[in-house]
Design an enzyme around this catalytic site. Structure first.
Site, PDB file in Angstrom:
ATOM      1  N   GLY A  28      -1.322  -1.148   8.873  1.00 38.47           N
ATOM      2  CA  GLY A  28      -0.749   0.164   8.596  1.00 38.47           C
ATOM      3  C   GLY A  28       0.232   0.611   9.664  1.00 38.47           C
ATOM      4  N   HIS A  56      22.617   1.958  12.476  1.00 37.93           N
ATOM      5  CA  HIS A  56      23.627   2.953  12.805  1.00 37.93           C
ATOM      6  C   HIS A  56      24.236   2.590  14.154  1.00 37.93           C
ATOM      7  CE1 HIS A  56      22.434   5.421   9.430  1.00 37.93           C
ATOM      8  NE2 HIS A  56      21.179   5.218   9.787  1.00 37.93           N
ATOM      9  N   ASN A  84       0.819  -1.202   0.000  1.00 40.11           N
ATOM     10  CA  ASN A  84       0.000   0.000   0.000  1.00 40.11           C
ATOM     11  C   ASN A  84       0.860   1.263   0.000  1.00 40.11           C
ATOM     12  OD1 ASN A  84      -2.385   1.562   0.158  1.00 40.11           O
ATOM     13  ND2 ASN A  84      -3.357  -0.025   1.412  1.00 40.11           N
ATOM     14  N   ALA A  90      -1.621  -3.081  13.310  1.00 39.41           N
ATOM     15  CA  ALA A  90      -1.265  -1.709  12.938  1.00 39.41           C
ATOM     16  C   ALA A  90      -0.486  -1.019  14.047  1.00 39.41           C
ATOM     17  CB  ALA A  90      -2.529  -0.917  12.617  1.00 39.41           C
TER      18      ALA A  90
END
Length: 192
Positions: free
Chosen positions: A148, A121, A91, A166
């Site tokens: 999402g 990092h 999406n 989500a």
């Protein structure tokens, strides 16, 4: 691998092997520029010409299966480190930082605004300020659904037919056939 063997590797080879590498290396900069150019072209064609977007996608990724749709504003670093299976749907606004391999299986659904990040990092500020980093691969197995705003961190494998709720931040491997969510993401229940 000993230091002598590491010295014979290119920065790209170090990167995909999980070794410390310098992302400012000219070859890596050129690879990212090429990826950015293809990604911009791909994103521009998605709303206008799905056939042209699919043609670009074949050159954009290491591999991409049949019947896979990727919505606009997709972003990645290198492109060739990404392998996507068939019958997938990615999406809007997906970001794949593919400094290491990203493997997405078949029948995977990725919700909007998801981030899949292989780059690491250093915690040590002196090393970080030198611009050095490492990366670990991410694997999303067949039949996974990411809701999402899911974030997947380096080195994670998500098992077959698992659902990630989500807003989750996935910091460690998640097994097959489970519902998992949260920050950090944890298994909530087994799915049949």
């Amino acid at each position: 691998m000993d230091n002598e063997g590491e010295n014979n590797l290119t920065e790209f080879e170090k990167m995909i092997s999980g070794l410390v590498y310098n992302p400012a290396d000219e070859d890596l900069l050129q690879r990212r520029r090429r990826a950015l150019s293809l990604v911009e072209e791909f994103n521009a064609y998605i709303p206008k010409d799905s056939e042209k977007a699919a043609e670009i996608a074949k050159n954009l990724f290491g591999s991409i299966g049949d019947n896979t749709a990727i919505m606009a504003h997709f972003a990645c670093d290198y492109r060739e480190n990404i392998n996507i299976g068939s019958n997938c749907y990615i999406n809007y606004n997906c970001v794949l930082l593919d400094c290491a391999r990203v493997t997405i299986g078949n029948n995977v659904l990725i919700g909007p605004n998801c981030g899949i990040y292989t780059a690491i990092h250093p915690l040590d500020s002196e090393t970080r300020l030198q611009g050095l980093e490492t990366a670990q691969p991410i694997t999303i197995k067949d039949g996974v659904w990411l809701g999402g705003n899911v974030v997947i961190l380096p080195g994670v494998t998500i098992g077959e037919k698992t659902v990630i709720g989500a807003g989750s931040v996935v910091t460690k491997d998640i097994p097959d056939h489970v519902l998992a969510y949260g920050n950090p993401c944890r298994v909530i229940k087994t799915l049949l």
